[in-house]
Write a protein that holds these residues in place. Sequence first.
Motif, PDB file in Angstrom:
ATOM      1  N   TYR A 294       0.836  -1.194   0.000  1.00 57.17           N
ATOM      2  CA  TYR A 294       0.000   0.000   0.000  1.00 57.17           C
ATOM      3  C   TYR A 294       0.878   1.255   0.000  1.00 57.17           C
ATOM      4  O   TYR A 294       1.852   1.346   0.743  1.00 57.17           O
ATOM      5  N   LEU A 295       0.524   2.201  -0.855  1.00 58.48           N
ATOM      6  CA  LEU A 295       1.182   3.493  -1.040  1.00 58.48           C
ATOM      7  C   LEU A 295       2.481   3.408  -1.819  1.00 58.48           C
ATOM      8  O   LEU A 295       3.147   4.424  -2.019  1.00 58.48           O
ATOM      9  N   LYS A 296       2.832   2.241  -2.284  1.00 61.34           N
ATOM     10  CA  LYS A 296       3.972   2.154  -3.198  1.00 61.34           C
ATOM     11  C   LYS A 296       3.437   2.271  -4.637  1.00 61.34           C
ATOM     12  O   LYS A 296       2.363   2.791  -4.852  1.00 61.34           O
TER      13      LYS A 296
ATOM     14  N   PHE B 175       7.744   7.756 -13.642  1.00 65.50           N
ATOM     15  CA  PHE B 175       7.204   7.965 -12.300  1.00 65.50           C
ATOM     16  C   PHE B 175       8.250   7.571 -11.270  1.00 65.50           C
ATOM     17  O   PHE B 175       9.233   6.885 -11.582  1.00 65.50           O
ATOM     18  N   CYS B 176       8.030   7.998 -10.044  1.00 72.49           N
ATOM     19  CA  CYS B 176       8.899   7.575  -8.949  1.00 72.49           C
ATOM     20  C   CYS B 176       8.130   6.638  -8.029  1.00 72.49           C
ATOM     21  O   CYS B 176       6.895   6.666  -7.985  1.00 72.49           O
ATOM     22  N   THR B 177       8.883   5.804  -7.318  1.00 72.52           N
ATOM     23  CA  THR B 177       8.294   4.897  -6.336  1.00 72.52           C
ATOM     24  C   THR B 177       9.033   5.081  -5.018  1.00 72.52           C
ATOM     25  O   THR B 177      10.116   4.525  -4.828  1.00 72.52           O
ATOM     26  N   PRO B 178       8.506   5.901  -4.116  1.00 70.74           N
ATOM     27  CA  PRO B 178       9.162   6.072  -2.821  1.00 70.74           C
ATOM     28  C   PRO B 178       9.179   4.765  -2.039  1.00 70.74           C
ATOM     29  O   PRO B 178       8.270   3.947  -2.150  1.00 70.74           O
ATOM     30  N   ASN B 179      10.223   4.578  -1.280  1.00 68.26           N
ATOM     31  CA  ASN B 179      10.352   3.396  -0.448  1.00 68.26           C
ATOM     32  C   ASN B 179      10.157   3.802   1.005  1.00 68.26           C
ATOM     33  O   ASN B 179      10.701   4.818   1.441  1.00 68.26           O
ATOM     34  N   THR B 180       9.414   3.027   1.742  1.00 66.09           N
ATOM     35  CA  THR B 180       9.168   3.363   3.141  1.00 66.09           C
ATOM     36  C   THR B 180      10.388   3.118   4.016  1.00 66.09           C
ATOM     37  O   THR B 180      10.456   3.589   5.143  1.00 66.09           O
ATOM     38  N   SER B 181      11.357   2.366   3.492  1.00 72.26           N
ATOM     39  CA  SER B 181      12.579   2.123   4.251  1.00 72.26           C
ATOM     40  C   SER B 181      13.431   3.391   4.296  1.00 72.26           C
ATOM     41  O   SER B 181      13.619   4.068   3.289  1.00 72.26           O
TER      42      SER B 181
ATOM     43  N   TYR C  45      16.957   7.452  -7.730  1.00 73.28           N
ATOM     44  CA  TYR C  45      15.643   7.885  -7.260  1.00 73.28           C
ATOM     45  C   TYR C  45      15.445   9.341  -7.645  1.00 73.28           C
ATOM     46  O   TYR C  45      16.278  10.200  -7.323  1.00 73.28           O
ATOM     47  N   MET C  46      14.353   9.627  -8.347  1.00 74.45           N
ATOM     48  CA  MET C  46      14.052  10.992  -8.751  1.00 74.45           C
ATOM     49  C   MET C  46      12.615  11.300  -8.353  1.00 74.45           C
ATOM     50  O   MET C  46      11.666  10.819  -8.977  1.00 74.45           O
ATOM     51  N   TYR C  47      12.481  12.098  -7.310  1.00 70.92           N
ATOM     52  CA  TYR C  47      11.172  12.385  -6.729  1.00 70.92           C
ATOM     53  C   TYR C  47      10.384  13.346  -7.615  1.00 70.92           C
ATOM     54  O   TYR C  47      10.895  14.355  -8.094  1.00 70.92           O
ATOM     55  N   ASP C  48       9.090  13.040  -7.812  1.00 76.31           N
ATOM     56  CA  ASP C  48       8.199  13.882  -8.621  1.00 76.31           C
ATOM     57  C   ASP C  48       8.848  14.291  -9.945  1.00 76.31           C
ATOM     58  O   ASP C  48       9.117  15.472 -10.200  1.00 76.31           O
ATOM     59  N   PRO C  49       9.069  13.337 -10.830  1.00 81.13           N
ATOM     60  CA  PRO C  49       9.859  13.612 -12.035  1.00 81.13           C
ATOM     61  C   PRO C  49       9.067  14.311 -13.132  1.00 81.13           C
ATOM     62  O   PRO C  49       7.861  14.115 -13.288  1.00 81.13           O
ATOM     63  N   GLY C  50       9.779  15.115 -13.898  1.00 80.26           N
ATOM     64  CA  GLY C  50       9.238  15.726 -15.104  1.00 80.26           C
ATOM     65  C   GLY C  50      10.189  15.458 -16.250  1.00 80.26           C
ATOM     66  O   GLY C  50      11.281  16.049 -16.323  1.00 80.26           O
TER      67      GLY C  50
END
Length: 520
Positions: A105-107, A125-131, A158-163
Amino acid sequence: MKKYFLLVLLLAGSHVMVAQTKKNGVYTPDNGNGTFTNPLMWGDWPDPDIIRVDDYFYFVSTSMHYVPGSPVARSKDLVNWEMLSYAVPRYDEDPRYDMKGGNAYLKGSWANTIRYNNGTFYVGFCTPNTSRTEPGHFSICTAKDPKGPWKRTIFKEYMYDPGLFFDDDGKVYVAHGQERLFITELNADALSVKTPQKEVYNNPAFPYLEGSHMYKVNGKYYMMGSTGGTTGRQICLRSDNIYGPYEAKEVINDDHTYPGNGLHQGGMVQLKNGSWWFIIMQDRGPIGRVPNLEPVTWVDGWPMLGDKGKGVETFKKPDVGKTHPNVVPATSDEFNTAKLGLQWQWNHNPDDQKWSLTERKGYMRLKAGKAAKLSEARNTLTQRVQGPFSAGTVEIDVTGLKDGNVAGFGVFQFPYAFVAVQQKSGQKSIIMVNADSTVTTIPFKGNKLWIKASVTHIGYTASFDYSTDGKNFQKIGNMLNMALGLDWTANRFALFNYSTTADGVSGYADFNWFKLKDSL
């Protein structure tokens, strides 16, 4: 096409009114007279990005953990949209997407971006990791045909909120970050990093600047991003060089028809006639982040959104040279095809041995998987609730249930609530469950049940009804106070069948149809 117009409150206690147009009982923004009324889609289509390729516009949205992921929609006029495909058929990088060793959930897909270059469509898109030790990763999906098939490449970076951005000199970049913004250069195929990230902007005057999408207009580079979260506003950065320095300007700061929730984050596109438009989202609480269409006016080299600084409500449609039919993304389903409709997404990767559209023609058969409760049930089939009011109804045949089975229909988020048929010791009962507590239990000797879930934006509640004959419905249980326990993921209608016992995994439930319409 017959039209209906309703005046609806946008908030409990609000005096703001809006004319609602409907097609087949479902909200549509096209008023049929050359105007449209925001929002474009009265449901959860967060983090929108758009492009134009020839005469079509393509739209991509975030879908978090839902599978398939990264929905791609298509339009000929920016107002009437239809679902086209998903860029991610499933997630194979972590067993938790199969609900093995935990859940996902939330990934999944966050902050999608879409671009087209040299005959290829790209969705990133990016996929944040909860770790805390693993920040997550970035993905690019490619296809020659936007209907698919799509091929996904996972980056180690890792590229957060990519454009994603293709420059006119052949170079490829990703704008990304939160508050501190970066540019990362990719290789020419956009499938790997060429040059590590370089910081290009960091100004505390715009905290949590994120969701950046990049454009080049008249030789200048523009990044359009949002600041302030759900209460946010849209900011434009401008520079003569992709690596800066960038100057900044607020291009819209308006909560439109929904006080306290600013228009923020989205994508910009140019029409063939040279005009520009922007699709931007607005949070509508547990119903979702709905996209609005805003005109763009260039003032002193800055793209200003809306009309005189305010988001538009009813406005003239974009001039695409033609009038196109009124189209809305599919919702209702008779389950009479062998392929699952594009309106549906599973809560995780589905177990394909546990569902079928062909074993019983005209039915969605859900076979029970072992789970202690709904949040742990893998094959939960969902689609968006719709605002401002909507009701989903199903007909379910429970002849095939086994002891331990819980099969039914409800509204899914955290918390969730549902009505189901539960079988224990060979006896069936109708139950209403709210936040994992059984509220109502009614003995049931039949094999067919009709269940309705009704959702409203007023107070964000859902109520439930059932029928044993398909005609006469009666209330059951209590209200669900819809919330966002799974952050940034709206409530959804959900069909399911799970078993609390290992012996019950041979049981099945047959859903004859799902129908969605305005609940008034």
